[in-house]
Write a protein that holds these residues in place. Structure first.
Motif, PDB file in Angstrom:
ATOM      1  N   TYR A   1      17.805  44.506  47.765  1.00  0.00           N
ATOM      2  CA  TYR A   1      19.078  45.074  48.241  1.00  0.00           C
ATOM      3  C   TYR A   1      19.345  46.404  47.516  1.00  0.00           C
ATOM      4  CZ  TYR A   1      20.891  40.859  50.714  1.00  0.00           C
ATOM      5  OH  TYR A   1      21.112  39.813  51.580  1.00  0.00           O
ATOM      6  N   GLY A   2      19.146  46.398  46.199  1.00  0.00           N
ATOM      7  CA  GLY A   2      19.454  47.587  45.412  1.00  0.00           C
ATOM      8  C   GLY A   2      18.652  48.793  45.858  1.00  0.00           C
ATOM      9  N   LEU A   3      17.350  48.627  46.028  1.00  0.00           N
ATOM     10  CA  LEU A   3      16.510  49.763  46.454  1.00  0.00           C
ATOM     11  C   LEU A   3      16.982  50.311  47.792  1.00  0.00           C
ATOM     12  CD1 LEU A   3      12.992  48.396  45.432  1.00  0.00           C
ATOM     13  CD2 LEU A   3      14.120  50.422  44.475  1.00  0.00           C
ATOM     14  N   GLU A   4      17.361  49.410  48.704  1.00  0.00           N
ATOM     15  CA  GLU A   4      17.788  49.847  50.036  1.00  0.00           C
ATOM     16  C   GLU A   4      19.213  50.403  50.021  1.00  0.00           C
ATOM     17  OE1 GLU A   4      16.865  46.850  52.997  1.00  0.00           O
ATOM     18  OE2 GLU A   4      14.841  46.584  52.191  1.00  0.00           O
ATOM     19  N   ASP A   5      20.122  49.691  49.373  1.00  0.00           N
ATOM     20  CA  ASP A   5      21.530  50.108  49.418  1.00  0.00           C
ATOM     21  C   ASP A   5      21.795  51.384  48.613  1.00  0.00           C
ATOM     22  OD1 ASP A   5      22.615  48.169  51.150  1.00  0.00           O
ATOM     23  OD2 ASP A   5      22.632  46.686  49.542  1.00  0.00           O
ATOM     24  N   LEU A   6      21.010  51.611  47.565  1.00  0.00           N
ATOM     25  CA  LEU A   6      21.191  52.847  46.798  1.00  0.00           C
ATOM     26  C   LEU A   6      20.452  54.021  47.446  1.00  0.00           C
ATOM     27  CD1 LEU A   6      22.339  50.816  44.748  1.00  0.00           C
ATOM     28  CD2 LEU A   6      21.255  52.121  42.936  1.00  0.00           C
ATOM     29  N   GLY A   7      19.625  53.717  48.460  1.00  0.00           N
ATOM     30  CA  GLY A   7      18.973  54.778  49.221  1.00  0.00           C
ATOM     31  C   GLY A   7      17.618  55.218  48.679  1.00  0.00           C
ATOM     32  N   PHE A   8      17.020  54.417  47.800  1.00  0.00           N
ATOM     33  CA  PHE A   8      15.685  54.781  47.305  1.00  0.00           C
ATOM     34  C   PHE A   8      14.619  54.588  48.380  1.00  0.00           C
ATOM     35  CE2 PHE A   8      17.957  54.057  43.335  1.00  0.00           C
ATOM     36  CZ  PHE A   8      17.588  55.184  42.617  1.00  0.00           C
ATOM     37  N   VAL A   9      14.853  53.622  49.267  1.00  0.00           N
ATOM     38  CA  VAL A   9      13.942  53.376  50.396  1.00  0.00           C
ATOM     39  C   VAL A   9      14.796  53.112  51.627  1.00  0.00           C
ATOM     40  CG1 VAL A   9      12.168  52.371  48.883  1.00  0.00           C
ATOM     41  CG2 VAL A   9      13.837  50.872  50.027  1.00  0.00           C
ATOM     42  N   GLY A  10      14.159  53.120  52.791  1.00  0.00           N
ATOM     43  CA  GLY A  10      14.863  52.816  54.029  1.00  0.00           C
ATOM     44  C   GLY A  10      15.063  51.319  54.186  1.00  0.00           C
ATOM     45  N   ARG A  11      15.821  50.954  55.199  1.00  0.00           N
ATOM     46  CA  ARG A  11      16.107  49.539  55.444  1.00  0.00           C
ATOM     47  C   ARG A  11      14.819  48.798  55.769  1.00  0.00           C
ATOM     48  NH1 ARG A  11      20.003  45.832  56.393  1.00  0.00           N
ATOM     49  NH2 ARG A  11      20.035  44.619  58.311  1.00  0.00           N
ATOM     50  N   GLY A  12      14.634  47.675  55.077  1.00  0.00           N
ATOM     51  CA  GLY A  12      13.450  46.851  55.316  1.00  0.00           C
ATOM     52  C   GLY A  12      12.207  47.336  54.601  1.00  0.00           C
ATOM     53  N   GLU A  13      12.327  48.360  53.775  1.00  0.00           N
ATOM     54  CA  GLU A  13      11.149  48.940  53.122  1.00  0.00           C
ATOM     55  C   GLU A  13      10.987  48.522  51.659  1.00  0.00           C
ATOM     56  OE1 GLU A  13      11.194  53.040  55.831  1.00  0.00           O
ATOM     57  OE2 GLU A  13      11.567  53.167  53.667  1.00  0.00           O
ATOM     58  N   ALA A  14      11.964  47.793  51.118  1.00  0.00           N
ATOM     59  CA  ALA A  14      11.926  47.487  49.683  1.00  0.00           C
ATOM     60  C   ALA A  14      10.711  46.636  49.317  1.00  0.00           C
ATOM     61  CB  ALA A  14      13.210  46.772  49.260  1.00  0.00           C
ATOM     62  N   GLY A  15      10.432  45.608  50.121  1.00  0.00           N
ATOM     63  CA  GLY A  15       9.327  44.704  49.799  1.00  0.00           C
ATOM     64  C   GLY A  15       7.998  45.438  49.726  1.00  0.00           C
ATOM     65  N   ALA A  16       7.725  46.288  50.709  1.00  0.00           N
ATOM     66  CA  ALA A  16       6.470  47.047  50.725  1.00  0.00           C
ATOM     67  C   ALA A  16       6.437  48.055  49.578  1.00  0.00           C
ATOM     68  CB  ALA A  16       6.316  47.764  52.069  1.00  0.00           C
ATOM     69  N   PHE A  17       7.570  48.678  49.293  1.00  0.00           N
ATOM     70  CA  PHE A  17       7.664  49.657  48.194  1.00  0.00           C
ATOM     71  C   PHE A  17       7.281  49.001  46.863  1.00  0.00           C
ATOM     72  CE2 PHE A  17      10.291  52.082  45.082  1.00  0.00           C
ATOM     73  CZ  PHE A  17       9.878  53.381  45.370  1.00  0.00           C
ATOM     74  N   ILE A  18       7.755  47.788  46.661  1.00  0.00           N
ATOM     75  CA  ILE A  18       7.425  47.052  45.430  1.00  0.00           C
ATOM     76  C   ILE A  18       5.962  46.623  45.456  1.00  0.00           C
ATOM     77  CG2 ILE A  18       7.960  44.975  44.074  1.00  0.00           C
ATOM     78  CD1 ILE A  18      10.898  45.278  45.140  1.00  0.00           C
ATOM     79  N   GLU A  19       5.491  46.148  46.607  1.00  0.00           N
ATOM     80  CA  GLU A  19       4.078  45.731  46.737  1.00  0.00           C
ATOM     81  C   GLU A  19       3.122  46.886  46.433  1.00  0.00           C
ATOM     82  OE1 GLU A  19       3.855  42.136  49.993  1.00  0.00           O
ATOM     83  OE2 GLU A  19       4.044  44.170  50.752  1.00  0.00           O
TER      84      GLU A  19
END
Lengths: 379, 139
Positions: free
Chosen positions: A286-304
């Motif tokens: 949620y944090g990565l997406e809500d703070l705008g570091f990644v787009g919606r639904g992209e946090a999991g792949a960004f971490i992977e």
């Protein structure tokens, strides 16, 4: 407050883990003394004090001081980020000059606790507790299935949040879970509230921490490298999780971070280091997406892809966070401590070239939120 | 553990119509006379437009599964119930509420988000709780 007008000049944690010989007031007192020693100051220098759950007056009297300013805002785990914001404003307004922001909690041993129960006639008592919830492991986690579903992400990606953070905690003797774990190990841990296994829920510890804040002018005369407060924000959503504005986004994260980034005059591209309050594995997503570091639904792949792992371009939760390092119940103090350590070049796993660090806190079950932008440099 | 050990809600003046409704087999929610929106949990004024004294209406009891966990960490009085489903459901009228799912195995394969549900009522102490079960699919 103008960006950089106020600085953190002292920071310290107590011992962590199981501390059954210490009450919560003792943990407050120990944390305050350690942070003041770190700053090269004494209790006689303190004219402002904050604490959560325990009244700041109880804490001040236990310490033997009479502050002229105090704040007991108690909104869960991000209370201490809120206190930094309020303290910075109070110092800037001339209400006080040196504030100690204190946390102490016997989350594991339950010594000297103030009861936190909610009455059967409260909204939670009427519309949540009758359904067999034991907040927070089966309450804070409730929005996660809808979040994964709507954003097209997976339970394996959720587990991977904990796996990556275990790499940061690996080998740290102060971490409760100080061994790197694989996604398979995390998924096969004891089930708590499907899809969350025990390894996807935070540890439960005793401990405390404190920060000392003062003006930039005063900071320049003190012994430790100042950590400047560039921007702050506080926000709120719903007191009961079923009523949060959107189960798949945190209104609190978005509002608090927008305020803090605007005040600091930064964008996500300026951030070198990130702490996102991680009581449970979905919160950093949620944090990565809500703070705008990644787009919606992209946090999991960004971490992977390793972006938040050791060596990645956005090091996140570099102590191991609440999932691996420590979590007393109100974890926000420990997120701030790790940002200060990184900016002072004294972290267990030090990241290179950290100048701007963001701390994102949450309180309750997405109920409250607060954000800090911290830096070792003046703007 | 017996049912008597489980938490029993205590109504307040504002929430009493809701709890009187469940005893009558009705799921009552508030509806704002000014903006027309349905409101849950009960409040003295509309959280959407600020108008005072929303009316009470009877909801259809139809809902869909919004989100859930399968809970293995029992709440007070729930020791013999684990694992059980704690869910957030969205009523046909719009509001969301927390509940338990009944009449379905606590198995992810049986729990599809957005599946249609209907309210059922279960006694709890001197009150009656709304819970939800999957709607039978007619052949």
């Amino acid at each position: 407050m103008k960006p950089g007008e106020i600085a953190i000049v002292g920071a310290a944690e107590t011992e962590l883990g199981a501390l059954p010989e210490m009450t919560e007031l003792d943990l407050h007192a120990d944390a305050a003394r350690r942070a003041l020693a770190d700053a090269g100051l004494t209790l006689a220098d303190v004219d402002g004090l904050t604490s959560a759950v325990h009244s700041p007056i109880d804490v001040a009297h236990y310490l033997g001081i009479t502050p002229s300013w105090y704040d007991g805002t108690s909104v869960g785990g991000c209370s201490f980020l809120v206190h930094v914001r309020h303290a910075a404003a109070a110092i800037a307004a001339g209400l006080c000059s040196t504030v100690v922001v204190i946390h102490g909690e016997s989350g594991r041993s339950q010594k000297g606790r103030i009861p936190r129960q909610r009455g059967a006639d409260s909204m939670a008592g009427q519309f949540e507790l009758p359904y067999g919830v034991v907040a927070p492991p089966n309450t804070f986690t409730l929005p996660a299935m809808r979040y994964l579903h709507d954003t097209g992400q997976t339970i394996e990606q959720l587990a991977n949040v904990a796996a990556v953070q275990s790499q940061w905690a690996d080998g740290n003797p102060r971490a409760s879970r100080g061994t790197a774990k694989t996604v398979d190990e995390i998924l096969s841990a004891k089930m708590i509230a499907w899809p969350f296994t025990k390894s996807m829920c935070c540890v439960v510890t005793d401990g405390g921490g404190a920060l000392v804040l003062t003006s930039r002018e005063r900071a320049s005369d003190l012994k430790r490298p100042p950590v400047y407060v560039l921007g702050t924000g506080e926000a709120c959503d719903s007191p009961i999780v079923s009523q949060m504005e959107d189960l798949t986004r945190s209104k609190g994260f978005r509002r608090a971070s927008a305020a803090a980034f605007a005040e600091a005059g930064i964008t996500v591209g300026d951030v070198d280091h990130l702490m996102v309050y991680d009581a449970f594995a979905h919160l950093p997503m949620y944090g990565l997406e809500d703070l705008g570091f990644v787009g919606r639904g992209e946090a999991g792949a960004f971490i992977e892809e390793g972006n938040t792992a050791p060596g990645g371009k956005l090091p996140m939760n570099t102590s191991g966070g609440g999932l691996c390092y420590t979590h007393t119940g109100m974890y926000g103090m420990f997120a701030m401590q790790e940002s200060v350590r990184q900016l002072r070049r004294e972290a267990f796993k030090q990241v290179e070239n950290v100048h701007t660090s963001v701390v994102q806190g949450v309180g309750g079950m997405f109920t409250a939120a607060a954000t800090l932008v911290l830096s070792d440099r003046l703007p | 553990m017996t049912v008597a050990d489980k938490p029993v809600p205590v109504p307040t003046p504002v929430t009493r119509p809701f709890w009187e409704g469940t005893k009558e087999g009705e799921l009552r929610v508030q509806k704002c006379d000014a903006c027309g929106k349905h409101i849950f949990y009960p409040r003295p004024g509309c959280p959407f437009c600020g108008a005072a004294d929303p009316s009470w209406v009877v909801a259809t009891g139809r809902a869909r599964l919004e989100s859930y966990v399968i809970n293995h960490l029992p709440g007070p009085g729930f020791k013999d119930d684990v694992p059980y489903v704690i869910a957030i459901v969205t009523l046909e009228e719009g509001p969301r509420m927390m509940t338990n799912l009944v009449g379905v195995d606590p198995d992810p394969a049986k729990l599809t988000l957005d599946m249609p549900l209907e309210v059922v009522f279960e006694e709890r102490g001197d009150q009656v709780l709304p819970k939800f079960r999957p709607v039978e699919v007619k052949a």
